[in-house]
Scaffold this active site. Sequence first.
Site, short mmCIF file in Angstrom:
data_model
loop_
_atom_site.label_atom_id
_atom_site.label_comp_id
_atom_site.label_asym_id
_atom_site.label_seq_id
_atom_site.Cartn_x
_atom_site.Cartn_y
_atom_site.Cartn_z
N GLN A 205 15.24 -6.34 -14.43
CA GLN A 205 13.86 -5.86 -14.50
C GLN A 205 13.78 -4.43 -15.02
OE1 GLN A 205 13.37 -7.64 -10.16
NE2 GLN A 205 11.47 -6.67 -10.77
N ARG A 318 6.43 2.69 1.22
CA ARG A 318 5.33 1.74 0.99
C ARG A 318 4.99 0.97 2.26
NH1 ARG A 318 2.42 -0.87 -3.29
NH2 ARG A 318 3.27 0.64 -4.76
N GLU A 721 2.03 -9.02 -6.68
CA GLU A 721 2.44 -8.89 -5.28
C GLU A 721 1.35 -9.13 -4.24
OE1 GLU A 721 5.85 -5.56 -5.09
OE2 GLU A 721 4.07 -4.91 -6.19
#
Length: 779
Positions: A205, A318, A721
Site C-alpha cells: 500500500q 486514533r 473504513e
Amino acid sequence: MSVDSDIVGAVHAKVRHDSARGHVTGEARYIDDMPMLPGTLEVVLVTSPHPHAGIVSIDVSAARSADGVRAVMSADDIPGVNDVGPVFEDEPVLAAGFVDYVGAPVVAIAADSYDQARNAAALVTVEYDVRPAVLEIEQALEQELYTYPPQFMTIGEPEAAIAKASHRIDGEVRCGGQDHFYLEGHIAMAIPHDNGDLDVYSSTQHPSEVQHGVAHVLGVPTNAVTVEVRRMGGAFGGKESQATIFAAIAAVLADRCGQPVKIRLRRDDDMIMTGKRHDFLFRYDVGFDDDGRIEGVDILMAMRSGNVADLSPGVLARALCHADNCYYLPNARLRGYPCKTNTVSNTAFRGFGGPQGMLVIETVIEHIARTLGRSVDEVRAVNYYGAEDRNVTPYQQRVKDNIIVALVDRLRSEIDFDGMLQAVDSFNASHETLKKGIAMMPVKFGVSFNTPKLNQAGALVHVYTDGSVHLNHGGTEMGQGLFTKVAQVVASVFEIDLDNIKISSTRTDKVPNTSATAASSGSDLNGMAAFNATNTIKARMAEVAASHFETSVDAIEFRQNRVYAGNESLSFADLAQLTWDERVSLSATGYYSTPGLHWDAKSLIGNPFYYFAYGAAVSQVVIDTLTGESRVLRTDILQDCGNSLNPAIDLGQIEGAFIQGQGWLTSEELVWDESGRLLTHGPSTYKIPGSRDVPREFNVHILEDAPNREPTIFRSKAVGEPPLMLALSVWLAIRDAVSRVVDHRHMPHLDAPATPEAILMAVDDIRRRDSQTTTAAKV
C-alpha cells in the site's frame, strides 16, 4: 465543484471496477502471475521458534552447499542498515543478536526453486539462549514495558467530575486482534540492472516506503530503486508497513546474486510472521447524572503493540481520538499504553484504532443504560454531540458537520425501529432457548491521517494526440476501486468518456514521495491531485481552442467528448492534436495537500481530521442459549458518503467493511499457546465470515442529498473504513440478547470476539449472577 454530465463514466455514476472482469475470470494479473524471468531465484526464510531468545550461533554451511542454493543471508550480510522501521528505528529485517517473537526472520535462502530453498532452510542450525517472555498485555502493563511512551489525552477536570456525579460505575472489557487474511499474501520480486539499479514489484500500500526501506537496507540512494504495484489482492492495512521487510530481503538477495529474486509467503507463514489488528484491554471509570448524561470519564486503553512499535503510535492516537465516537465528553482522561510483548508487531488494519476506541465507549453507554434501567438509545440521545454547543472533542477539535441525530432518526423511521423492538420482545417472551437481541450503532469517523505531513498526494496526467489519456498517481489499488474513481475524476474534468482514460501501475519513478493508500483518504488525496493535473492541461487546451476559434477562453466549453465555442466545435482528439501542433504541453503533474490540519503528538491536541463521515446501523441477532451459536438475522445501514463518486463501488465498500468488522467481533479469534506460538494460522483454525454469516436480510443505503461541507473532490466523503465500525451493532445486539436472558437486570460480561464459546459462558455467567441476586434479595 459540481458535475452534471452526459459522458459515460462521469463522477457520481455507477461504474464497475476497472478490473471487475479480470477479478472474476482470473485474468487480472498479480505479481505471482507475472512470467518468471530466466534465472529467477525463490526465497524461503528460517524463522525463530522462540518468543524471546538470544542468538548464540548460526550454522549455514550445510544450507550453502545444498542443491540449487545461490545465497544464504543473515543480518551480518546486509550491506546497508538492518532497519525498516516506519516511525521509530531498530526494527530489523533479519534478527540480529536476539529474537523477540515466534516467526522472526533469522536467515534468508535464495535457490533456483522454492522446494530447493525450503529443503536448504531445514539444514540451517541456530543455537538459542532462551529468555523469559512477556506474552500478555497485563504482564507488560505491570512491568511498564512499552514500545514507545504512553499517550495521555485530557479535557476538563475528569476526576472531580466523576467524584461529584450522581452515579458512578467502572468496568473492564477486551477486544481481540484480527488477521488481515488478504487473498494475496505478501510477495515481492526484485530485478537487478547492470548499473546497480533495482526494479521492485511489491504487494504494498506504500510504494514510497518500500522504496526508502529497500534503499536504506542496500545502502544506496533512493533513486536507485523503483517500486511498482499494479494491484494487490487485498491489503486492509497489512501491507502498509510490513511489505517493506519482504521487499528488502528480495532486493538484497537480487543485488547480491545479480539475478531476479522472488519471495512469496505461504498462508501459514504469512499469518505467523506478520502483524495484525491490535487487541486491547480497556478499563473505565465514569460518572453520570440521572438521565445518563456523562459528566466525567477515565478510560485506560492498553494495546498489544508487539515486539516493536511499527505503526502502533498512530493506531493508539486514533483509538484515543475515537473514544468519544458520537458523544460529547466534557471531562475526560484517556490513557493509552502501547504494551511491548514478545509477539509479532501489530500493525495497521482497516479503521486503524477507531473500531477499538468506539468499542469501549459503546460499552460505557450500555453500562450506564443498564444501571439506570433505561434503553441504550435513550442514553445515547442525551450524550450526542450538539450542533452549536457541546461540540468540542477531547482532542479539542470542534465538530462542525454533525449530522448524526438526523441520520439516526431517519434510519429509525425508515425501518420502523420501534416496531422491530416490539417484535423482539414478543419473540423472547415465547422462547426460552433462543433469544433475540437488537442494537443500533451510530458512527462518527475522522478522515485524514493523524500525522498532518502524510496528507498530500501527487498525480501525473498525459494527453496524447489521438485524445487518449494516461493517468498515474500515488494511490494504490487493492480492490477498493480507487483507480476507477480517480479515472472518473479525470474523465469528468475533460468531459470525455471513461474508456479514453488509461489506468496505469503506481510507480515511484512517475509520482515520487507518496503517502500510503490508507486512512480512507485515497480518493480525497489522489482524486484532488489528479483533478489539479487535469485542470492544468485543460486550461492550456482551452487557450489553444480560444485562439483557434478567435474567441475568449471563457467562451470555451468542454462537453460530451467535444470542445465548443458557441456553435463551433472540435472533437477532444482534434484539439489534442492542435495543442501539440501549437507546441503546448499536454502533460502535467498535480499536487494536493489537505488544508487546515494540525496536530501536537505530545499533548494530543489539534485539528487532525478534515471532516467526519457518519453512519448508523441496526442489527438483529438470535443466540442459542444452549450452544452459544449466533446468527445475524437482519442489518439495516445508512451511510454518509457525501456526494458519492461511485455509488456502486461505495456500496461494495460498505458491505465488505461491515462483514469484515462482523468477523472481527464474532468469529475471528487469534489464539497463542503458552510458548508464544500462534495456533490459528490458517483457514482451518481461523474463521473469517462465510456466505452464511452475511445477514439474512441485508439492507444498505447511501445517504442522499448530503454533500460534504468541505470542498473535497466533488464533495464526496471517504468510505473505506467508516462502515467497518457499524458492525459493532452485531456485537452489541449479541450482548443485548445475552442481557435479555435475565430481562436486562444485569450487564453481560462478553468481550469481542463473541464466539459461541464466549456467548455460552456469558449466558451462564449472567444467569448465575441473576440467581445470586435473587437469592440475596430473598434473604
